[in-house]
Write an enzyme that holds these catalytic residues in place. Structure first.
Site, short mmCIF file in Angstrom:
data_model
loop_
_atom_site.label_atom_id
_atom_site.label_comp_id
_atom_site.label_asym_id
_atom_site.label_seq_id
_atom_site.Cartn_x
_atom_site.Cartn_y
_atom_site.Cartn_z
CB CYS A 1 -0.92 -0.02 1.21
SG CYS A 1 -1.93 1.45 1.33
CB CYS B 1 -0.72 2.51 4.00
SG CYS B 1 -2.20 1.89 3.24
CG ASP B 2 3.13 1.10 4.38
OD1 ASP B 2 2.59 1.49 5.42
OD2 ASP B 2 2.97 -0.05 3.94
#
Ligand code: NAP
Length: 299
Positions: free
Chosen positions: A129, A132-133
């Site tokens: 992701c 997300c990261d």
């Protein structure tokens, strides 16, 4: 007993709920995560949903959720562990043995990420992701593996954060849509590496090096992070033996969502379909709710 249990709260499931509520049916949406809206929630930007150009995936998912809620949709938080035929209807069983019953089930459980199956691929630091990261890789060097819309979209997203983005694809042409390909080719810190497979990920807690093979030649690439965008696998384990699946595990169902198990409908990314997009998932949800309504009214 409900009229319809909708399993999954992504665009397909939430649209099915909207249409079910509009048809005055008693429907419940089973959501695995509280107020989850499926994989769309981690798309940085959606440019192809009509009328909402440039919206973030998270915001689009929220809009679907709020819409379903505004119409009075009931939600149940839990992960369906089994689906069983019971009389004319269906029973959906959860981990805690709690069960819900309905005349019809609309299955909208979506897909999960395909994992990178190489030594080191199981490392915690290998991300699926980018949204997300990505922030962890400010001014670093990262690799994105894959050649579809997700991979190229992730590369574009990461190019604004990282110093350099290697885009590693196993073939000599991308699968992603042409406008994304054009966008990628105009970004100077994205470096496509074609005809290349990743054989291994080296490093300790963090990924440090990729072992890659290009045209039979093995080489290494220094990186700080790895993002995999290898496509998806349908979440259809619990449907095995209940309705027909194709060889890849997708539910064999037409646009109306009808499967070969009476009263069980399949929608969105789990269904055999030539296109898996938010708009096709939403259309599936609408169609299946109407199919379910017809069946319920005929009982
Ligand atoms: P995808 O289209 O299935 O692409 C997966 C990519 O991973 C392919 O390029 C594939 O290579 C590669 N791959 C698969 N297994 C691999 C392995 N073991 N090793 C190396 N490479 C591997 O998946 P996606 O990009 O996640 O897209 C899924 C669906 O969502 C598509 O329908 C896409 O259009 C849609 N989507 C749409 C948007 C949007 O419109 N905004 C954004 C994201 C996704 P090959 O090409 O060689 O098969």
């Amino acid at each position: 007993m409900y009229d319809i249990i909708i399993i999954g709260s992504g665009p397909a499931g939430l649209t099915a709920a909207i249409y079910a509520k509009r048809a005055m049916l008693n429907a419940v949406v089973v959501e695995k995560d509280y107020m989850g809206t499926g994989q769309i929630s981690v798309s940085e930007r959606v440019d192809n949903y009509p009328g909402l150009y440039g919206i973030s995936g998270y915001d689009l998912g929220e809009k679907f959720y709020e819409h379903a809620k505004a119409l009075g949709t009931e939600f149940y938080e839990g992960e369906a562990k089994a689906i069983k035929k019971s009389g004319d209807g269906w029973t959906v069983v959860f981990e805690n043995e709690k069960a819900l019953e309905a005349r019809a089930v609309i299955y909208a459980a979506g897909t999960s990420y395909r994992r990178l199956d190489v030594p080191g691929g199981e490392k915690q630091c290998v991300s699926y992701c980018a949204v997300c990261d990505g922030a962890f890789y400010q001014s670093k060097t990262v690799a994105v593996i894959g050649g579809g819309d997700t991979a190229l979209g992730d590369a574009v997203y990461l190019s604004k954060i990282a110093k350099r983005v290697y885009l590693i694809h196993r073939r000599d042409e991308f699968r992603a849509n042409k406008s994304l390909q054009a966008q990628v080719s105009g970004i100077s810190n994205i470096e496509p590496i074609m005809n290349t497979v990743v054989k291994q990920i080296n490093g300790g807690d963090r990924a440090e090096e990729l072992v890659i093979e290009q045209n039979g030649r093995v080489d290494t690439l220094k990186i700080d992070g790895v993002f995999c965008a290898l496509g998806s696998l349908p979440n259809t384990e619990i449907l095995k033996g209940i309705c027909s699946l194709d060889e890849s595990g997708y539910v064999i169902a037409g646009e109306d969502g009808v499967t070969d198990a009476k009263g069980l409908f399949a929608v969105g990314d789990v269904r055999t379909t030539p296109l898996r997009q938010v708009i096709t998932a939403a259309a599936d949800g609408a169609n299946a709710a109407i199919s379910a309504e017809k069946l319920i009214r005929s009982i």
